[in-house]
Design a protein around this motif. Structure first.
Motif, PDB file in Angstrom:
ATOM      1  N   GLU A   1       0.823  -1.207   0.000  1.00  0.00           N
ATOM      2  CA  GLU A   1       0.000   0.000   0.000  1.00  0.00           C
ATOM      3  C   GLU A   1       0.858   1.259   0.000  1.00  0.00           C
ATOM      4  OE1 GLU A   1      -3.475   2.091   2.672  1.00  0.00           O
ATOM      5  OE2 GLU A   1      -3.279  -0.091   2.701  1.00  0.00           O
ATOM      6  N   SER A   2       1.887   1.259   0.838  1.00  0.00           N
ATOM      7  CA  SER A   2       2.812   2.393   0.877  1.00  0.00           C
ATOM      8  C   SER A   2       4.230   1.849   0.946  1.00  0.00           C
ATOM      9  CB  SER A   2       2.527   3.302   2.078  1.00  0.00           C
ATOM     10  OG  SER A   2       2.697   2.598   3.278  1.00  0.00           O
ATOM     11  N   PHE A   3       5.160   2.611   0.428  1.00  0.00           N
ATOM     12  CA  PHE A   3       6.544   2.150   0.390  1.00  0.00           C
ATOM     13  C   PHE A   3       7.090   2.050   1.808  1.00  0.00           C
ATOM     14  CE2 PHE A   3      11.144   2.941   0.050  1.00  0.00           C
ATOM     15  CZ  PHE A   3      11.467   1.797  -0.656  1.00  0.00           C
TER      16      PHE A   3
ATOM     17  N   LEU B   1       4.480  -2.435 -10.229  1.00  0.00           N
ATOM     18  CA  LEU B   1       4.538  -1.814  -8.908  1.00  0.00           C
ATOM     19  C   LEU B   1       3.104  -1.501  -8.502  1.00  0.00           C
ATOM     20  CD1 LEU B   1       7.418   0.699  -9.675  1.00  0.00           C
ATOM     21  CD2 LEU B   1       7.618  -1.520  -8.539  1.00  0.00           C
ATOM     22  N   VAL B   2       2.573  -2.249  -7.564  1.00  0.00           N
ATOM     23  CA  VAL B   2       1.187  -2.078  -7.131  1.00  0.00           C
ATOM     24  C   VAL B   2       1.214  -1.372  -5.786  1.00  0.00           C
ATOM     25  CG1 VAL B   2      -0.995  -3.235  -6.649  1.00  0.00           C
ATOM     26  CG2 VAL B   2       0.565  -4.193  -8.355  1.00  0.00           C
ATOM     27  N   THR B   3       0.991  -0.067  -5.826  1.00  0.00           N
ATOM     28  CA  THR B   3       1.097   0.745  -4.611  1.00  0.00           C
ATOM     29  C   THR B   3       0.370   2.071  -4.808  1.00  0.00           C
ATOM     30  OG1 THR B   3       2.619   1.737  -3.020  1.00  0.00           O
ATOM     31  CG2 THR B   3       3.329   1.742  -5.325  1.00  0.00           C
ATOM     32  N   ASP B   4      -0.089   2.617  -3.716  1.00  0.00           N
ATOM     33  CA  ASP B   4      -0.670   3.960  -3.747  1.00  0.00           C
ATOM     34  C   ASP B   4       0.364   5.019  -3.390  1.00  0.00           C
ATOM     35  OD1 ASP B   4      -3.147   3.048  -4.546  1.00  0.00           O
ATOM     36  OD2 ASP B   4      -3.957   2.934  -2.518  1.00  0.00           O
ATOM     37  N   SER B   5       1.586   4.613  -3.137  1.00  0.00           N
ATOM     38  CA  SER B   5       2.665   5.539  -2.818  1.00  0.00           C
ATOM     39  C   SER B   5       3.060   6.324  -4.071  1.00  0.00           C
ATOM     40  CB  SER B   5       3.879   4.759  -2.293  1.00  0.00           C
ATOM     41  OG  SER B   5       4.998   5.612  -2.178  1.00  0.00           O
ATOM     42  N   VAL B   6       3.334   7.613  -3.907  1.00  0.00           N
ATOM     43  CA  VAL B   6       3.802   8.420  -5.027  1.00  0.00           C
ATOM     44  C   VAL B   6       5.154   7.907  -5.533  1.00  0.00           C
ATOM     45  CG1 VAL B   6       2.522  10.480  -4.374  1.00  0.00           C
ATOM     46  CG2 VAL B   6       4.841  10.166  -3.535  1.00  0.00           C
ATOM     47  N   LEU B   7       5.862   7.158  -4.697  1.00  0.00           N
ATOM     48  CA  LEU B   7       7.136   6.589  -5.126  1.00  0.00           C
ATOM     49  C   LEU B   7       6.952   5.566  -6.241  1.00  0.00           C
ATOM     50  CD1 LEU B   7       9.090   6.224  -1.773  1.00  0.00           C
ATOM     51  CD2 LEU B   7       9.434   7.903  -3.579  1.00  0.00           C
ATOM     52  N   GLY B   8       5.749   5.001  -6.365  1.00  0.00           N
ATOM     53  CA  GLY B   8       5.488   4.049  -7.441  1.00  0.00           C
ATOM     54  C   GLY B   8       5.637   4.699  -8.803  1.00  0.00           C
ATOM     55  N   THR B   9       5.057   5.865  -8.972  1.00  0.00           N
ATOM     56  CA  THR B   9       5.167   6.594 -10.235  1.00  0.00           C
ATOM     57  C   THR B   9       6.594   7.059 -10.460  1.00  0.00           C
ATOM     58  OG1 THR B   9       2.886   7.328 -10.022  1.00  0.00           O
ATOM     59  CG2 THR B   9       4.272   8.552 -11.556  1.00  0.00           C
ATOM     60  N   LEU B  10       7.229   7.553  -9.420  1.00  0.00           N
ATOM     61  CA  LEU B  10       8.616   8.008  -9.518  1.00  0.00           C
ATOM     62  C   LEU B  10       9.535   6.848  -9.880  1.00  0.00           C
ATOM     63  CD1 LEU B  10      10.653  10.325  -9.154  1.00  0.00           C
ATOM     64  CD2 LEU B  10      10.785   9.679  -6.742  1.00  0.00           C
TER      65      LEU B  10
ATOM     66  N   HIS C   1       3.317   1.120 -13.166  1.00  0.00           N
ATOM     67  CA  HIS C   1       2.740   1.396 -11.850  1.00  0.00           C
ATOM     68  C   HIS C   1       1.226   1.181 -11.904  1.00  0.00           C
ATOM     69  CE1 HIS C   1       1.297   4.600  -8.860  1.00  0.00           C
ATOM     70  NE2 HIS C   1       1.635   3.538  -8.169  1.00  0.00           N
ATOM     71  N   PHE C   2       0.689   0.502 -10.881  1.00  0.00           N
ATOM     72  CA  PHE C   2      -0.743   0.280 -10.736  1.00  0.00           C
ATOM     73  C   PHE C   2      -1.159   0.741  -9.348  1.00  0.00           C
ATOM     74  CE2 PHE C   2       0.696  -2.748 -13.835  1.00  0.00           C
ATOM     75  CZ  PHE C   2      -0.340  -2.851 -14.756  1.00  0.00           C
ATOM     76  N   ALA C   3      -2.392   1.240  -9.227  1.00  0.00           N
ATOM     77  CA  ALA C   3      -2.932   1.601  -7.917  1.00  0.00           C
ATOM     78  C   ALA C   3      -3.136   0.334  -7.095  1.00  0.00           C
ATOM     79  CB  ALA C   3      -4.250   2.349  -8.080  1.00  0.00           C
ATOM     80  N   CYS C   4      -3.169   0.502  -5.798  1.00  0.00           N
ATOM     81  CA  CYS C   4      -3.281  -0.644  -4.883  1.00  0.00           C
ATOM     82  C   CYS C   4      -4.473  -1.544  -5.205  1.00  0.00           C
ATOM     83  CB  CYS C   4      -3.387  -0.146  -3.447  1.00  0.00           C
ATOM     84  SG  CYS C   4      -2.202  -0.944  -2.377  1.00  0.00           S
TER      85      CYS C   4
END
Length: 121
Positions: free
Chosen positions: A50-52, A80-89, A104-107
């Motif tokens: 969910e978050s890094f 990368l399945v996460t809601d963290s902004v680090l996923g896009t980065l 990158h995919f949302a959680c």
């Protein structure tokens, strides 16, 4: 960290449950290295959190970078399945350094990520 492997899709899924440490990367390598040896590569690797969670230490970060260096040519796609902004980065930056295709995919999009890494999209 939990690691699952789908033999049918030839996809490994990794679910971090806290700050990443050297033992986490050793555990993932122990699961996927025999598969890579047998098949030549993984179709995909899903990293879902969910978050890094960060790293336990600077040494863990270095071990993470070494793990990526040693495996990135043996994995076709990384989701990368996460809601963290680090996923896009991470998706944007890693494209320049990693042979695997990264997305990158949302959680809540675990099913879409699994379809994509398996080559269904």
């Amino acid at each position: 960290m939990r690691v699952e492997y789908s033999a049918q899709a030839n996809v490994a899924s990794v679910f971090p449950d806290g700050p990443l440490g050297k033992a986490d990367f050793d555990a993932v390598a122990a699961q996927i290295d025999p598969v890579i040896e047998q098949h030549g590569q993984l179709n995909g690797l899903i990293i879902a959190t969910e978050s890094f969670p960060g790293w336990e230490s600077f040494a863990a970060l270095i071990h993470h970078l070494r793990f990526v260096h040693d495996h990135h040519r043996a994995v076709r796609r990384v989701a990368l399945v996460t809601d963290s902004v680090l996923g896009t980065l991470a998706e944007t930056i890693a494209r320049h350094f990693v042979a695997a295709e990264i997305r990158h995919f949302a959680c809540g999009d675990m099913a879409a990520a699994a379809d994509w890494v398996a080559g269904d999209q």
